[in-house]
Each structure stands twice: as structure tokens, then as C-alpha cells.
Design a protein around this motif. Structure first.
Motif, PDB file in Angstrom:
ATOM      1  N   ARG A 196       0.821  -1.208   0.000  1.00  0.00           N
ATOM      2  CA  ARG A 196       0.000   0.000   0.000  1.00  0.00           C
ATOM      3  C   ARG A 196       0.858   1.263   0.000  1.00  0.00           C
ATOM      4  NH1 ARG A 196      -1.605   3.949   2.945  1.00  0.00           N
ATOM      5  NH2 ARG A 196      -0.217   3.318   4.627  1.00  0.00           N
ATOM      6  N   ARG A 199       2.468   1.760  -3.340  1.00  0.00           N
ATOM      7  CA  ARG A 199       1.493   2.266  -4.305  1.00  0.00           C
ATOM      8  C   ARG A 199       1.246   3.757  -4.104  1.00  0.00           C
ATOM      9  NH1 ARG A 199      -2.748  -1.604  -3.657  1.00  0.00           N
ATOM     10  NH2 ARG A 199      -3.468  -0.294  -1.951  1.00  0.00           N
ATOM     11  N   GLU A 200       1.126   4.142  -2.822  1.00  0.00           N
ATOM     12  CA  GLU A 200       0.911   5.560  -2.525  1.00  0.00           C
ATOM     13  C   GLU A 200       2.107   6.390  -2.969  1.00  0.00           C
ATOM     14  OE1 GLU A 200      -1.619   7.369  -0.958  1.00  0.00           O
ATOM     15  OE2 GLU A 200      -2.856   5.611  -1.353  1.00  0.00           O
ATOM     16  N   ASP A 203       2.244   6.827  -6.727  1.00  0.00           N
ATOM     17  CA  ASP A 203       1.294   7.815  -7.245  1.00  0.00           C
ATOM     18  C   ASP A 203       1.746   9.235  -6.931  1.00  0.00           C
ATOM     19  OD1 ASP A 203      -0.142   5.707  -8.137  1.00  0.00           O
ATOM     20  OD2 ASP A 203      -1.723   5.828  -6.639  1.00  0.00           O
ATOM     21  N   THR A 301     -11.292   6.695   3.349  1.00  0.00           N
ATOM     22  CA  THR A 301     -10.425   5.789   2.594  1.00  0.00           C
ATOM     23  C   THR A 301     -10.931   5.594   1.166  1.00  0.00           C
ATOM     24  OG1 THR A 301     -11.672   3.939   3.552  1.00  0.00           O
ATOM     25  CG2 THR A 301      -9.615   4.564   4.634  1.00  0.00           C
ATOM     26  N   THR A 305      -9.111   6.666  -2.366  1.00  0.00           N
ATOM     27  CA  THR A 305      -8.986   5.786  -3.532  1.00  0.00           C
ATOM     28  C   THR A 305      -9.442   6.491  -4.801  1.00  0.00           C
ATOM     29  OG1 THR A 305      -9.283   3.805  -2.165  1.00  0.00           O
ATOM     30  CG2 THR A 305      -9.726   3.589  -4.522  1.00  0.00           C
ATOM     31  N   ARG A 308      -6.753   9.020  -5.794  1.00  0.00           N
ATOM     32  CA  ARG A 308      -5.566   8.415  -6.378  1.00  0.00           C
ATOM     33  C   ARG A 308      -5.845   7.843  -7.770  1.00  0.00           C
ATOM     34  NH1 ARG A 308      -2.095  11.179  -3.680  1.00  0.00           N
ATOM     35  NH2 ARG A 308      -1.713  10.507  -1.529  1.00  0.00           N
ATOM     36  N   GLU A 366      -5.534  -2.602  -8.577  1.00  0.00           N
ATOM     37  CA  GLU A 366      -5.511  -3.058  -7.183  1.00  0.00           C
ATOM     38  C   GLU A 366      -6.396  -2.182  -6.306  1.00  0.00           C
ATOM     39  OE1 GLU A 366      -1.467  -3.139  -5.955  1.00  0.00           O
ATOM     40  OE2 GLU A 366      -0.892  -4.779  -7.295  1.00  0.00           O
ATOM     41  N   ARG A 367      -6.314  -0.881  -6.501  1.00  0.00           N
ATOM     42  CA  ARG A 367      -7.156   0.024  -5.715  1.00  0.00           C
ATOM     43  C   ARG A 367      -8.634  -0.240  -5.986  1.00  0.00           C
ATOM     44  NH1 ARG A 367      -4.472   4.257  -3.366  1.00  0.00           N
ATOM     45  NH2 ARG A 367      -2.356   4.699  -4.091  1.00  0.00           N
ATOM     46  N   SER A 368      -8.970  -0.433  -7.242  1.00  0.00           N
ATOM     47  CA  SER A 368     -10.365  -0.672  -7.592  1.00  0.00           C
ATOM     48  C   SER A 368     -10.837  -2.015  -7.052  1.00  0.00           C
ATOM     49  CB  SER A 368     -10.535  -0.607  -9.113  1.00  0.00           C
ATOM     50  OG  SER A 368     -11.878  -0.861  -9.483  1.00  0.00           O
ATOM     51  N   ALA A 401      -8.038  -1.210   1.433  1.00  0.00           N
ATOM     52  CA  ALA A 401      -7.679  -0.192   0.461  1.00  0.00           C
ATOM     53  C   ALA A 401      -6.641   0.750   1.024  1.00  0.00           C
ATOM     54  CB  ALA A 401      -8.909   0.598   0.055  1.00  0.00           C
TER      55      ALA A 401
END
Length: 401
Positions: A196, A199-200, A203, A301, A305, A308, A366-368, A401
Motif C-alpha cells: 500500500r 502504491r501511494e 502515485d 479511505t 482511492t 488516487r 488493485e485500488r479498484s 484499500a
């Protein structure tokens, strides 16, 4: 095993109990050697001189096998039972008969139930023979009941020890399994949190650096022709850098309870999409944001999402489309879902390399998926590129998420 031998047996039993209590810290072999030694000492100090050699020999035959009772409980019980039968045949009464009870206890504590039952039957038969031969004044029932009770007590005590040992072993195995399972869950949680954060950070860094590079090129191009525009671009670069630092501190601050930035700056959400559109517009990608429905009920959260997803989609558009491209962001909020639709007016079909590669699209998927959604990204029939997904707010995976 008669009423006359009861005081000697009680004394021997007391010596055996004292030996067990005082030898718990000794090795098992040394501990088991104390019982035969005490029985031999007892017969040597209390036996009649005229029959002492026979008594010592029979006591040794009864007691010495106990040294190996933990290694071969059934064999030791057979040896002790055979010695007791020889004792019965020679008509010699000995306190060392308690060795048969110790051997029975060892069988019950270490062997199966069938072996315990067989050993108890043999011990009971020995008790019957002893009482038939040595009971005095016709008092058969009382000593027989007493000796039978000691046989049953030895067997039951051994079975209880065996059951307790098995129960403790099961508890230890269960504790080890739970510890292993907890360790696995902790590792999975660490891996998930690492993914996570990665990923953050991807982005945040990708988006802000792309914007800063574009603004830097624009400022360099305009520094002589339009100093005002160059100054505005430099200011925008500074603001973008500060925003990137704030986002990074916020993301990493979750790992530290004493990080103040995690509390001072709320997580970006749907309300911050307008500021994101302005930032993209300043970098050279005019962006329009349309939000349908109220987003006040959407968890923070889920809003992060959405933010992002839009940020990554716009970054991909900014990186892979020529100048003059325009982007549109449509967010539709309902009671249980949020629909995200990002489109641009770039060329269609996209030129080679225009399709986003690397971690961007997989990260958006992945987020979706964390909210039960399926992300679709690809060229639009009428031209341009589109990214679309729907997040389900009541999805079981939302927590991750």
C-alpha cells in the motif's frame, strides 16, 4: 501383600514418595534409580538376619528393573510381575511389592489402554494370590479390597498422568500452530502495508514529478518571452513540491504515532479534485471535473482511492498525450457506489508507447479491486483514452484499500 505386611509397605511407600519429591530436579535415570536403592536399603536395615540374603535377592529382582521403567514399561512390568510370582512361590513377604504398583503406574502413564488393562489384570491376579496365601485369621476380604484399591489407584493415576501429558502436548502444539499462524498473518499484514505504501509513493512521486518537469520546461521556455508566466510556473513548481512533501509525510506518518503531519493534513478526497484539476491545467493539461451526487457519506479511505485513481489517470494522460489534449473527470456518487470516469481527447488509436505501462494501471486495478470494482482502461470509440471503474462502498475488501 498381607495385613501383617501393611506397615512395611506403608513405610516403603513413604520412602518412595519422599524419594520422588526430592529427586524432581535429577535426570530421569538417576531419579528412577533412587526407588530401587531405597527399597534395598529398607530391606537391608529392617529384614530378619536369617532370611536376609533371600529377601535382598527378591527385593533386587523386584526393584532393580524399575531403573529402566521409562524406556520399556511393558518389559519392566513383566520382569517385576515375574519376580513377584517367584516371591509368592517362595512364600516370602516383602515391602518391595510396591514395585509392582510403580510398574503398573508406569505402564498406565506411557502405554495404551489395552496394555494398562492387561497389566492391571496381572496385578490384580497377584493381589488375589497374595491375599489367598497370606491373609491371617480368615480375614481375606479386607486386605483384598485394600490391595485392589491400591492397584486401581495406581492404574488410574497413571492414566490421568498420560491424559494430562497428552492434553499439555496438544496445548503446546496448538500454541505453536497459533504462533505460526499469527506470525504468518503479521507477515501478510506487513507485506500488504508495504504494498500500500509503495502504491501511494508511486502515485505521489510520479504525479508530482511529472507536473514539476512540465512546469519547469514551460518556465524555461517562457523566461525571456513572458517573465510573468515563467514566474507563475515557478510558483506552481514550488507549490507542487510542497504538496508532494506533504503527501509523503502524510503517507509515511501513518507508521509513526508521533508524526504531526498525519494529523494536521487530512487525506485528499473528492473535494480536492478541483485543486488537482487546477494543478494539471497549470502544467498544460486542461481538466474539467464533474461531480454528481453528495460525497459527504463516503468514507475517507474510499475518497482517497477515488482521488488516487483520478490522479494516476490524469498523470498517464499528461505523460502520454500531445499538447492540446483535454481531460474530463466525472464522479457519480450514490448510496452504495462511486463511479469514476476519466477521459481525454488524445489521439486514437494511441501511438506506440502511449498505452500506460509500468505500475500505474496495475496499481489502479488493485485500488479498484479493493472495493470490488473492475477497472477498464483503453482507447475510446470516438477517440481518446478512458479509464472507468465503479467502487462498491460495502465491499468486504474495502478495509484493505
Amino acid at each position: 501383600m498381607t495385613s501383617r505386611a501393611v506397615p512395611g509397605s506403608v513405610r516403603a511407600a513413604r520412602l518412595v514418595g519422599a524419594a520422588r519429591r526430592g529427586s524432581r530436579r535429577l535426570p530421569p535415570t538417576v531419579r528412577d534409580s533412587l526407588v530401587p536403592a531405597l527399597l534395598l536399603l529398607n530391606i537391608a536395615t529392617t529384614g530378619a538376619p536369617q532370611g536376609l540374603p533371600v529377601a535382598v535377592a527378591l527385593t533386587a529382582a523386584l526393584a532393580l528393573p524399575l531403573v529402566w521403567r521409562r524406556r520399556a514399561p511393558l518389559t519392566v512390568f513383566g520382569a517385576v510381575a515375574a519376580a513377584a510370582f517367584v516371591q509368592w512361590l517362595t512364600d516370602v513377604q516383602l515391602p518391595a511389592d510396591v514395585a509392582l504398583l510403580v510398574a503398573l503406574y508406569t505402564v498406565a502413564a506411557n502405554a495404551g489402554r489395552r496394555a494398562t488393562l492387561a497389566a492391571a489384570v496381572v496385578a490384580e491376579a497377584g493381589a488375589l494370590l497374595a491375599c489367598l496365601r497370606w491373609a491371617t485369621d480368615g480375614a481375606f476380604l479386607t486386605p483384598f479390597v485394600a490391595v485392589t484399591a491400591t492397584v486401581v489407584a495406581a492404574a488410574v493415576l497413571g492414566l490421568n498422568v498420560r491424559t494430562t501429558r497428552a492434553y499439555l502436548a496438544a496445548l503446546e502444539e496448538r500454541a505453536a500452530h497459533l504462533e505460526h499462524q499469527q506470525d504468518q498473518q503479521a507477515r501478510l499484514a506487513v507485506a500488504e502495508e508495504r504494498t500500500r505504501i509503495t502504491r501511494e509513493m508511486h502515485d505521489i512521486v510520479t504525479h508530482n514529478l511529472s507536473v514539476m518537469v512540465a512546469l519547469t520546461d514551460a518556465a524555461r521556455y517562457a523566461q525571456h518571452r513572458s517573465p510573468d508566466r515563467a514566474t507563475a510556473a515557478m510558483l506552481q513548481i514550488s507549490e507542487t513540491g510542497r504538496q508532494a512533501l506533504t503527501d509523503m509525510r502524510r503517507t509515511l506518518g501513518i507508521l509513526r504515532t508521533d508524526e504531526p503531519d498525519a494529523q494536521r493534513h487530512p487525506l485528499p478526497g473528492i473535494a480536492q479534485l478541483e485543486a488537482l484539476a487546477d494543478q494539471m491545467g497549470a502544467a498544460g493539461l486542461p481538466t474539467r471535473v464533474e461531480v454528481e451526487g453528495s460525497h459527504s457519506h463516503i468514507p475517507a479511505t474510499a475518497q482517497l482511492t477515488v482521488y488516487r485513481l483520478v490522479q494516476e489517470a490524469l498523470t498517464n494522460t499528461f505523460k502520454h498525450t500531445p499538447a492540446g489534449t483535454r481531460a474530463t473527470v466525472r464522479i457519480r456518487c450514490s448510496a452504495g457506489t462511486v463511479t469514476v470516469d476519466v477521459t481525454d481527447s488524445g489521439p486514437c488509436p494511441p501511438p506506440p508507447g502511449a498505452a500506460p505501462s509500468g505500475h500505474g494501471i496495475p496499481g489502479m486495478r488493485e485500488r479498484s479491486a479493493a472495493y470490488g470494482g473492475t477497472l477498464r482502461a483503453g482507447p475510446l470509440p470516438g477517440g481518446g483514452w478512458g479509464v472507468r471503474t465503479r467502487l462498491f462502498l460495502d465491499s468486504a475488501g474495502a478495509a484493505s484499500a
